[in-house]
Every structure is written in C-alpha cells, then in structure tokens.
Design a protein around this motif. Structure first.
Motif, PDB file in Angstrom:
ATOM      1  N   LYS A  16     -75.988 -36.910 -57.703  1.00 51.25           N
ATOM      2  CA  LYS A  16     -75.851 -35.505 -57.303  1.00 51.25           C
ATOM      3  C   LYS A  16     -76.244 -35.311 -55.842  1.00 51.25           C
ATOM      4  CE  LYS A  16     -76.411 -33.327 -61.838  1.00 51.25           C
ATOM      5  NZ  LYS A  16     -77.234 -32.432 -62.692  1.00 51.25           N
ATOM      6  N   LEU A  17     -77.269 -36.046 -55.407  1.00 50.19           N
ATOM      7  CA  LEU A  17     -77.670 -35.986 -54.003  1.00 50.19           C
ATOM      8  C   LEU A  17     -76.578 -36.578 -53.114  1.00 50.19           C
ATOM      9  CD1 LEU A  17     -81.403 -37.066 -54.375  1.00 50.19           C
ATOM     10  CD2 LEU A  17     -80.566 -34.778 -53.814  1.00 50.19           C
ATOM     11  N   ALA A  18     -75.968 -37.664 -53.585  1.00 52.04           N
ATOM     12  CA  ALA A  18     -74.872 -38.284 -52.832  1.00 52.04           C
ATOM     13  C   ALA A  18     -73.683 -37.328 -52.726  1.00 52.04           C
ATOM     14  CB  ALA A  18     -74.448 -39.590 -53.492  1.00 52.04           C
ATOM     15  N   ASP A  19     -73.389 -36.641 -53.831  1.00 46.83           N
ATOM     16  CA  ASP A  19     -72.301 -35.659 -53.825  1.00 46.83           C
ATOM     17  C   ASP A  19     -72.582 -34.550 -52.827  1.00 46.83           C
ATOM     18  OD1 ASP A  19     -70.983 -37.071 -55.793  1.00 46.83           O
ATOM     19  OD2 ASP A  19     -71.681 -35.786 -57.440  1.00 46.83           O
ATOM     20  N   PHE A  20     -73.835 -34.094 -52.801  1.00 50.56           N
ATOM     21  CA  PHE A  20     -74.225 -33.040 -51.866  1.00 50.56           C
ATOM     22  C   PHE A  20     -74.030 -33.508 -50.426  1.00 50.56           C
ATOM     23  CE2 PHE A  20     -77.591 -31.369 -49.077  1.00 50.56           C
ATOM     24  CZ  PHE A  20     -77.316 -30.014 -49.131  1.00 50.56           C
ATOM     25  N   TYR A  21     -74.426 -34.741 -50.149  1.00 57.39           N
ATOM     26  CA  TYR A  21     -74.302 -35.253 -48.784  1.00 57.39           C
ATOM     27  C   TYR A  21     -72.824 -35.359 -48.388  1.00 57.39           C
ATOM     28  CZ  TYR A  21     -75.930 -37.548 -44.553  1.00 57.39           C
ATOM     29  OH  TYR A  21     -76.234 -37.817 -43.250  1.00 57.39           O
ATOM     30  N   GLU A  22     -72.023 -35.899 -49.272  1.00 61.28           N
ATOM     31  CA  GLU A  22     -70.603 -36.065 -48.953  1.00 61.28           C
ATOM     32  C   GLU A  22     -69.889 -34.729 -48.799  1.00 61.28           C
ATOM     33  OE1 GLU A  22     -68.920 -39.020 -48.164  1.00 61.28           O
ATOM     34  OE2 GLU A  22     -71.055 -39.438 -47.995  1.00 61.28           O
ATOM     35  N   ALA A  23     -70.281 -33.744 -49.592  1.00 63.00           N
ATOM     36  CA  ALA A  23     -69.662 -32.421 -49.501  1.00 63.00           C
ATOM     37  C   ALA A  23     -70.003 -31.723 -48.184  1.00 63.00           C
ATOM     38  CB  ALA A  23     -70.098 -31.552 -50.676  1.00 63.00           C
ATOM     39  N   ASN A  24     -71.122 -32.132 -47.601  1.00 64.21           N
ATOM     40  CA  ASN A  24     -71.576 -31.521 -46.345  1.00 64.21           C
ATOM     41  C   ASN A  24     -71.709 -32.571 -45.244  1.00 64.21           C
ATOM     42  OD1 ASN A  24     -72.397 -28.629 -47.330  1.00 64.21           O
ATOM     43  ND2 ASN A  24     -73.322 -30.033 -48.818  1.00 64.21           N
ATOM     44  N   ASN A  25     -70.899 -33.606 -45.348  1.00 65.97           N
ATOM     45  CA  ASN A  25     -71.023 -34.771 -44.478  1.00 65.97           C
ATOM     46  C   ASN A  25     -70.944 -34.432 -42.994  1.00 65.97           C
ATOM     47  OD1 ASN A  25     -70.979 -37.901 -44.359  1.00 65.97           O
ATOM     48  ND2 ASN A  25     -69.265 -37.280 -43.046  1.00 65.97           N
TER      49      ASN A  25
END
Length: 235
Positions: free
Chosen positions: A182-191
């Motif tokens: 979920k943290l990885a998803d957050f980072y990629e969504a706001n990359n």
C-alpha cells in the motif's frame, strides 16, 4: 492539504532540521546507511566497525532503552547480522524503488530470509539475558530499524511511523506484505511530486532512498501528533 503534500512537507522539515545540526542525534541514520553502502563494494569490509555503527544508530533511534535486551550486550553482538546483511544476494535491496517491492523475490528476501535470520538470531541473544521466557517475539520495530539503517529497503515500523500512516489512512500499522504494498502504491501514485522533492534530499551527494522518504515523512507526522498531544495535555 493532500496527503502527499503533507508527507513532502513533513519529510522536508525533518531533513532541514538535520542539516542545521551537524551532530544531531538522528543523523546517525545517514552515517550508518552510507557506511553500509560503501562496505558492499569492499571485499574486506570491517564488520567490527559496521557493528559499532549499527549499534550506535539503533541506540540513537531508541532501541537501547532500559528494557532492551541489547543493553546487556556490547556492539559486537551484531556481527553475525552484519555478515548476513553483507551477503551479495541482498545487493538488489540497496536503494531499491518502492515499485520493486511488488517483486515476489524481493518480498521473500526481506520478509522471509532477512527477517527470519534476524528474528531467530536475536531471539537466541535475548534468551541468554532474560530472567524468564519473554511473552512476545522479537519486535518488528527492531528488525525494520536495522533494515532501514543498512539497506533502506523498508520503513522502520516504530510507533511514530505507525501513527503517521494510520492518521493518513495510507496503510496499516502491521509490518507485512500488504502494508508495504500500500505504501508502494501511494508512492507510485504520487511519484512525480515525491521524486522531485526526494532528489533534493542528499546523503553524501546521493539522493535519499525512496523508502527513507516514505519513512521520514510518516514518522514526522506521527512525531508531530505526539508533540501536539503533549502540549495539549500540558494546558
């Protein structure tokens, strides 16, 4: 304010405060991480020195409090862990991108191999100093702090970091595959936003790792919440 902007502001504030005090307590992460990075390219790495560096970093970040079993041992107790961390099979974990955590091999290296090794090792050490059998397992906080300080491949799941991710509802406070994904998803969504800021946060001329950006942003939010609570209770 959007969550990503909150993370960016919190991480930047924390970083800027570090730069203002060249001997600040929390700079120990920079020294520990950069030393381990340099050691990976050295066929004759000084494991004794690395163990000392790891011990001081852990102490700076609260892992040598009075109740800690580590307090009963010298820094050399970390040597077997340092030797395992230096194994070339873990080279791919250094400065990895958040998206890399979606790789099942990476997940196994972190959550099975390294986690399992450290849990079993420190469990034996703790048993040698405990007066009675501990009720709880070796904490995820200790293991994730070591992983953050040496490889920066996962955030350190301590109380401030957990409070930060729960407050923003980005992920859960449990250290597991789902939480980190979920943290990885957050980072990629706001990359785009996160990367623009991360590249300005330097350690020895190199940008902070993505996982460190995540770690210090949410940690600072949790820290600020605790500070605000303390100030409120004081009035």
């Amino acid at each position: 304010m959007d969550t990503v902007d909150l993370i960016i502001d919190a991480a930047t504030d924390f970083y800027n405060e570090l730069q203002q005090d060249k001997n600040g307590r929390y700079r120990s992460w920079e020294y520990c991480y950069s030393t381990f990075c340099a050691a990976r390219s050295n066929n004759h790495a000084d494991v004794d020195y690395l163990s000392l560096m790891l011990a001081f970093y852990l102490a700076s970040w609260g892992m040598y409090r009075g109740s800690s079993f580590l307090l009963q041992k010298d820094y050399k107790v970390h040597i077997p862990v340092v030797e395992e961390l230096l194994n070339p099979r873990y080279d791919r974990l250094i400065d990895m991108k958040c998206v890399d955590f979606r790789n099942a091999d990476v997940q196994n290296l972190i959550l099975e191999d390294l986690h399992g090794f450290m849990k079993d090792y420190y469990k034996t050490i703790r048993a040698s100093v405990a007066e009675k059998k501990p009720k709880n397992d070796i904490s995820d906080t200790l293991i994730t702090k070591i992983l953050m300080g040496t490889l920066a491949c996962v955030p350190a799941y301590d109380r401030y970091f957990i409070a930060g991710i729960k407050e923003t509802k980005v992920s859960t406070g449990n250290y597991n595959v789902q939480s980190i994904l979920k943290l990885a998803d957050f980072y990629e969504a706001n990359n785009e936003k996160l990367e623009a800021t991360r590249k300005t946060l330097k350690i020895g001329g190199l940008p902070y790792p993505q996982m460190k950006m995540i770690d210090m942003g949410f940690w600072r939010i949790g820290f600020n919440m605790d500070t605000a609570k303390g100030l409120k209770n004081a009035h």
